[in-house]
Design a protein around this motif. Sequence first.
Motif, PDB file in Angstrom:
ATOM      1  N   LYS A  47       0.841  -1.209   0.000  1.00 15.73           N
ATOM      2  CA  LYS A  47       0.000   0.000   0.000  1.00 15.73           C
ATOM      3  C   LYS A  47       0.873   1.256   0.000  1.00 15.73           C
ATOM      4  N   ARG A  48       1.969   1.243   0.754  1.00 16.12           N
ATOM      5  CA  ARG A  48       2.888   2.399   0.760  1.00 16.12           C
ATOM      6  C   ARG A  48       3.425   2.663  -0.643  1.00 16.12           C
ATOM      7  N   ILE A  49       3.794   1.600  -1.345  1.00 15.23           N
ATOM      8  CA  ILE A  49       4.318   1.751  -2.714  1.00 15.23           C
ATOM      9  C   ILE A  49       3.224   2.295  -3.628  1.00 15.23           C
ATOM     10  N   GLN A  50       2.022   1.740  -3.492  1.00 14.23           N
ATOM     11  CA  GLN A  50       0.904   2.204  -4.321  1.00 14.23           C
ATOM     12  C   GLN A  50       0.593   3.678  -4.038  1.00 14.23           C
ATOM     13  N   ASP A  51       0.589   4.048  -2.761  1.00  9.05           N
ATOM     14  CA  ASP A  51       0.302   5.445  -2.400  1.00  9.05           C
ATOM     15  C   ASP A  51       1.370   6.391  -2.952  1.00  9.05           C
ATOM     16  N   ALA A  52       2.631   5.960  -2.889  1.00 12.63           N
ATOM     17  CA  ALA A  52       3.724   6.784  -3.432  1.00 12.63           C
ATOM     18  C   ALA A  52       3.560   6.967  -4.931  1.00 12.63           C
ATOM     19  N   ASN A  53       3.210   5.882  -5.623  1.00 18.52           N
ATOM     20  CA  ASN A  53       2.994   5.979  -7.072  1.00 18.52           C
ATOM     21  C   ASN A  53       1.813   6.895  -7.381  1.00 18.52           C
ATOM     22  N   ALA A  54       0.748   6.797  -6.576  1.00 18.86           N
ATOM     23  CA  ALA A  54      -0.428   7.648  -6.787  1.00 18.86           C
ATOM     24  C   ALA A  54      -0.067   9.125  -6.601  1.00 18.86           C
ATOM     25  N   ALA A  55       0.773   9.415  -5.612  1.00 17.87           N
ATOM     26  CA  ALA A  55       1.193  10.803  -5.379  1.00 17.87           C
ATOM     27  C   ALA A  55       1.964  11.330  -6.583  1.00 17.87           C
ATOM     28  N   MET A  56       2.841  10.492  -7.143  1.00 14.51           N
ATOM     29  CA  MET A  56       3.608  10.930  -8.317  1.00 14.51           C
ATOM     30  C   MET A  56       2.709  11.092  -9.535  1.00 14.51           C
ATOM     31  N   GLN A  57       1.706  10.235  -9.667  1.00 12.75           N
ATOM     32  CA  GLN A  57       0.769  10.380 -10.788  1.00 12.75           C
ATOM     33  C   GLN A  57      -0.003  11.690 -10.652  1.00 12.75           C
ATOM     34  N   SER A  58      -0.392  12.024  -9.426  1.00 10.66           N
ATOM     35  CA  SER A  58      -1.102  13.296  -9.197  1.00 10.66           C
ATOM     36  C   SER A  58      -0.213  14.476  -9.554  1.00 10.66           C
ATOM     37  N   ALA A  59       1.063  14.381  -9.196  1.00 12.36           N
ATOM     38  CA  ALA A  59       1.999  15.464  -9.520  1.00 12.36           C
ATOM     39  C   ALA A  59       2.150  15.614 -11.025  1.00 12.36           C
ATOM     40  N   ASP A  60       2.024  14.508 -11.739  1.00 18.14           N
ATOM     41  CA  ASP A  60       2.180  14.519 -13.187  1.00 18.14           C
ATOM     42  C   ASP A  60       0.888  14.927 -13.899  1.00 18.14           C
ATOM     43  N   ALA A  61      -0.245  14.795 -13.210  1.00 22.13           N
ATOM     44  CA  ALA A  61      -1.546  15.004 -13.852  1.00 22.13           C
ATOM     45  C   ALA A  61      -1.791  16.457 -14.254  1.00 22.13           C
ATOM     46  N   GLY A  62      -1.258  17.394 -13.505  1.00 22.57           N
ATOM     47  CA  GLY A  62      -1.503  18.802 -13.818  1.00 22.57           C
ATOM     48  C   GLY A  62      -0.245  19.505 -14.263  1.00 22.57           C
ATOM     49  N   ASN A  63      -0.313  20.807 -14.260  1.00 20.36           N
ATOM     50  CA  ASN A  63       0.853  21.605 -14.617  1.00 20.36           C
ATOM     51  C   ASN A  63       1.580  22.053 -13.352  1.00 20.36           C
ATOM     52  N   MET A  64       1.934  21.085 -12.539  1.00 22.28           N
ATOM     53  CA  MET A  64       2.596  21.387 -11.282  1.00 22.28           C
ATOM     54  C   MET A  64       3.997  21.912 -11.558  1.00 22.28           C
ATOM     55  N   GLU A  65       4.403  22.898 -10.797  1.00 22.59           N
ATOM     56  CA  GLU A  65       5.732  23.467 -10.989  1.00 22.59           C
ATOM     57  C   GLU A  65       6.804  22.431 -10.637  1.00 22.59           C
ATOM     58  N   SER A  66       7.950  22.576 -11.276  1.00 21.79           N
ATOM     59  CA  SER A  66       9.033  21.598 -11.141  1.00 21.79           C
ATOM     60  C   SER A  66       9.441  21.370  -9.696  1.00 21.79           C
ATOM     61  N   LYS A  67       9.495  22.419  -8.897  1.00 19.14           N
ATOM     62  CA  LYS A  67       9.924  22.293  -7.500  1.00 19.14           C
ATOM     63  C   LYS A  67       8.975  21.378  -6.730  1.00 19.14           C
ATOM     64  N   LYS A  68       7.673  21.528  -6.978  1.00 18.04           N
ATOM     65  CA  LYS A  68       6.669  20.702  -6.286  1.00 18.04           C
ATOM     66  C   LYS A  68       6.761  19.251  -6.764  1.00 18.04           C
ATOM     67  N   VAL A  69       6.978  19.062  -8.063  1.00 15.03           N
ATOM     68  CA  VAL A  69       7.154  17.709  -8.599  1.00 15.03           C
ATOM     69  C   VAL A  69       8.361  17.059  -7.924  1.00 15.03           C
ATOM     70  N   GLN A  70       9.433  17.833  -7.802  1.00 16.66           N
ATOM     71  CA  GLN A  70      10.657  17.330  -7.164  1.00 16.66           C
ATOM     72  C   GLN A  70      10.376  16.897  -5.725  1.00 16.66           C
ATOM     73  N   GLN A  71       9.669  17.733  -4.984  1.00 16.94           N
ATOM     74  CA  GLN A  71       9.359  17.412  -3.585  1.00 16.94           C
ATOM     75  C   GLN A  71       8.489  16.164  -3.485  1.00 16.94           C
ATOM     76  N   THR A  72       7.495  16.063  -4.360  1.00 13.61           N
ATOM     77  CA  THR A  72       6.602  14.904  -4.357  1.00 13.61           C
ATOM     78  C   THR A  72       7.378  13.633  -4.688  1.00 13.61           C
ATOM     79  N   ASP A  73       8.211  13.709  -5.724  1.00 12.34           N
ATOM     80  CA  ASP A  73       8.992  12.538  -6.126  1.00 12.34           C
ATOM     81  C   ASP A  73       9.982  12.134  -5.043  1.00 12.34           C
ATOM     82  N   SER A  74      10.613  13.105  -4.426  1.00 10.54           N
ATOM     83  CA  SER A  74      11.581  12.831  -3.368  1.00 10.54           C
ATOM     84  C   SER A  74      10.916  12.086  -2.214  1.00 10.54           C
TER      85      SER A  74
END
Length: 197
Positions: A47-74
């Motif tokens: 579930k932790r892995i799935q939740d992490a992947n879901a967070a990254m998909q959400s970051a990718d879904a919109g026009n999120m700024e690079s810094k926020k994408v970086q924080q989410t991915d990290s």
Amino acid sequence: MNKKLVAALSGGAALMLALTGCSDDDQGKKNDDWAKKFCDPAQAQFKRIQDANAAMQSADAGNMESKKVQQTDSQAFGQISGAYAELAKALDQAGPPPVDGGDKSQKDAVQELNSLSKGYADLKKKVDGLDTKDKLKFADGLRTLSNGINKLNEQSEAAFRKLEAGDVGKAMARQKGCQAQKSGASKGPSVKPSAAS
């Protein structure tokens, strides 16, 4: 971050969940007992892995700024790293599966899970070091990370194939803890990164 990168991230989990079996034998109860020992504690980590992947998909879904994408991915890489470390512990504590060669299969899989944990921790450091001010450089950095993820997942395949072979794989497939995340598992390491981020 591109969607194919996110898909590659859950490849290791997909390996644990793509369970198949070849034949039945009289060891059904032993196999089920062993699978339960691993799958019950493993469920929370999947579930932790799935939740992490879901967070990254959400970051990718919109026009999120690079810094926020970086924080989410990290954060997601750190979460995935921790989950693989816990899966290694769960597998170590379950002991070898009750089949010929079970000891070696278990040791190999534990080693690979620990390697995946270390690999994702390294990816976390790398994503933290990406230049978010330059979108092209940032996108190139993400593509490089995607290649690293694919390599990590490919390294773990052989050990998991042995662990999940035959009746042990069938027993794992019957356990709720190993089934719970099947619907969230993606295609895995065969996914190649695309040029777009």
